[in-house]
Design a protein around this motif. Structure first.
Motif, PDB file in Angstrom:
ATOM      1  N   LEU A  85      25.263 -42.842 -13.195  1.00 15.39           N
ATOM      2  CA  LEU A  85      23.957 -42.324 -13.582  1.00 15.39           C
ATOM      3  C   LEU A  85      23.167 -41.864 -12.357  1.00 15.39           C
ATOM      4  N   LYS A  86      23.275 -42.605 -11.269  1.00 14.87           N
ATOM      5  CA  LYS A  86      22.610 -42.200 -10.030  1.00 14.87           C
ATOM      6  C   LYS A  86      23.169 -40.876  -9.533  1.00 14.87           C
ATOM      7  N   GLU A  87      24.496 -40.713  -9.633  1.00 15.65           N
ATOM      8  CA  GLU A  87      25.109 -39.442  -9.238  1.00 15.65           C
ATOM      9  C   GLU A  87      24.616 -38.303 -10.132  1.00 15.65           C
ATOM     10  N   GLN A  88      24.487 -38.595 -11.411  1.00 17.14           N
ATOM     11  CA  GLN A  88      23.993 -37.580 -12.335  1.00 17.14           C
ATOM     12  C   GLN A  88      22.532 -37.218 -12.036  1.00 17.14           C
ATOM     13  N   MET A  89      21.746 -38.207 -11.657  1.00 17.13           N
ATOM     14  CA  MET A  89      20.357 -37.953 -11.261  1.00 17.13           C
ATOM     15  C   MET A  89      20.311 -36.974 -10.084  1.00 17.13           C
ATOM     16  N   ASP A 117      19.251 -43.138  -2.801  1.00 12.81           N
ATOM     17  CA  ASP A 117      17.815 -42.853  -2.783  1.00 12.81           C
ATOM     18  C   ASP A 117      17.110 -43.327  -4.049  1.00 12.81           C
ATOM     19  N   MET A 118      17.869 -43.577  -5.115  1.00 11.45           N
ATOM     20  CA  MET A 118      17.266 -43.883  -6.415  1.00 11.45           C
ATOM     21  C   MET A 118      16.553 -45.236  -6.417  1.00 11.45           C
ATOM     22  N   CYS A 119      15.522 -45.305  -7.236  1.00 10.48           N
ATOM     23  CA  CYS A 119      14.727 -46.525  -7.375  1.00 10.48           C
ATOM     24  C   CYS A 119      14.833 -47.053  -8.803  1.00 10.48           C
ATOM     25  N   ILE A 120      14.537 -48.334  -8.977  1.00 13.64           N
ATOM     26  CA  ILE A 120      14.458 -48.927 -10.311  1.00 13.64           C
ATOM     27  C   ILE A 120      13.107 -49.611 -10.440  1.00 13.64           C
ATOM     28  N   VAL A 121      12.438 -49.338 -11.575  1.00 13.73           N
ATOM     29  CA  VAL A 121      11.129 -49.938 -11.841  1.00 13.73           C
ATOM     30  C   VAL A 121      11.167 -50.661 -13.180  1.00 13.73           C
ATOM     31  N   ASP A 122      10.187 -51.544 -13.399  1.00 10.46           N
ATOM     32  CA  ASP A 122      10.052 -52.163 -14.715  1.00 10.46           C
ATOM     33  C   ASP A 122       9.107 -51.325 -15.565  1.00 10.46           C
ATOM     34  N   MET A 123       8.812 -51.779 -16.764  1.00 10.98           N
ATOM     35  CA  MET A 123       8.010 -50.979 -17.686  1.00 10.98           C
ATOM     36  C   MET A 123       6.524 -50.958 -17.332  1.00 10.98           C
ATOM     37  N   ASP A 124       6.153 -51.662 -16.294  1.00  8.99           N
ATOM     38  CA  ASP A 124       4.779 -51.576 -15.776  1.00  8.99           C
ATOM     39  C   ASP A 124       4.691 -50.674 -14.552  1.00  8.99           C
ATOM     40  N   GLY A 125       5.851 -50.154 -14.125  1.00  6.54           N
ATOM     41  CA  GLY A 125       5.884 -49.278 -12.959  1.00  6.54           C
ATOM     42  C   GLY A 125       6.120 -49.996 -11.654  1.00  6.54           C
ATOM     43  N   LYS A 126       6.304 -51.326 -11.701  1.00  2.83           N
ATOM     44  CA  LYS A 126       6.553 -52.091 -10.485  1.00  2.83           C
ATOM     45  C   LYS A 126       7.986 -51.858 -10.021  1.00  2.83           C
TER      46      LYS A 126
END
Length: 313
Positions: free
Chosen positions: A20-24, A69-78
């Motif tokens: 998925l990161k590669e697809q991003m 480079d990709m980031c992961i956040v929760d549903m509050d944007g953290k």
């Protein structure tokens, strides 16, 4: 693994987080190559799970993205992972994921033709183009909010459930769908449709689809299992009406002007394909300033012809 709110495969393969990161990254390159974003503009995301969103970082060209480079956040944007800082407009994405369970991918960018409509504050009309009707449906216009502001998500909230593409006033476009490729296709289609509308304005005429033709398109869309608010059980007459009629009427009422005309002994007449007008005549007519009249265009043609003859003589 890719998020599936039903817990079922539905005939699709589950995709690893790295894939998925590669697809991003690949989607980012497509956006950049198409000229839909400049510099560090734009952002996109993918729903990994019920409370985890994969997103692009801030301050990097979408043409230069790498999986790390990709980031992961929760549903509050953290931000919960990633070496770079997550996009400052993640709240725009989260507003969509919270309102629409079947949205798994969101792309925000600035495709120039569609963004031109957003900057002008002109709604995209419906009942014009089959592909736009089937793959986009009604495209809504959200009020301008400062990019990155917490109110950006609130500005689109009224339109999320009944749209898949929204114009952001004076800003850009946001598209969303069941996967990244689908969201990207919507981005391409909305810009291509906007470009067609701008060309139609230059031609000075448009033929809206008739009621029977629209019904066939909406029936086809329903057959494909594609949601459209105009075919929902609770659809109101307002939803069924063609939108953007002000743009259509402006196009149809404007004069085409003197472009495409050549001087004759009795005045002016249209220049059509296959006419006796020379290539030079047609080129000058196409390139002459908008405020040039027929006599000025004719004089310009004569001046260029004299210069050519003097050079070759």
């Amino acid at each position: 693994m890719a998020y599936n709110p039903t817990g079922k495969n539905n005939g699709r393969e589950f995709v690893s987080e790295f894939k998925l990161k590669e697809q991003m990254c690949e989607i980012g390159r497509k956006i950049w190559i198409k000229g839909f974003c400049a510099g560090n503009e734009g952002n996109h995301s993918y729903r990994l799970s019920a409370d985890r969103i994969l997103c692009t970082p801030s301050l990097i060209s979408k043409g230069n993205l790498k999986p790390d480079d990709m980031c992961i956040v929760d549903m509050d944007g953290k931000q919960v992972s990633g070496k770079r800082k997550r996009t400052s407009e993640i709240l725009l994405h989260l507003a969509i994921y919270k309102e629409k369970d079947d949205a798994k991918a969101v792309i925000h960018s600035h495709p120039p033709h569609a963004t031109a409509f957003a900057v002008a504050g002109i709604d995209l009309p419906t009942c014009i183009h089959p592909e736009a009707e089937v793959f986009l449906g009604p495209v809504k216009m959200a009020k301008y909010v400062t990019p990155g502001d917490t109110r950006l998500g609130e500005s689109i909230k009224p339109f999320i459930k009944e749209s898949n593409t929204i114009l952001l006033g004076n800003h850009g476009v946001v598209c969303y769908g069941p996967d990244l490729e689908d969201a990207y296709y919507k981005l391409e289609i909305v810009d291509a449709y906007s470009r067609i509308l701008i060309l139609v304005k230059q031609l000075g005429s448009v033929r809206p689809l008739e009621a029977g033709e629209m019904k066939e398109l909406l029936d086809l869309k329903k057959k494909f299992g594609m949601y459209d608010p105009r075919t929902a059980p609770d659809a109101t007459p307002e939803k069924l009406a063609c939108a953007g009629t002000d743009y259509i009427s402006r196009v149809r009422s404007e004069e085409i002007g003197t472009k495409g005309r050549m001087a004759t002994s009795t005045g002016t007449s249209p220049v059509s394909k296959g006419s006796d007008s020379s290539a030079l005549q047609r080129a000058v007519e196409a390139l002459a300033p908008q405020n040039y009249n027929d006599a000025e265009v004719e004089q310009l043609v004569q001046t260029i012809t004299d210069q050519i003859m003097a050079t070759t003589g």
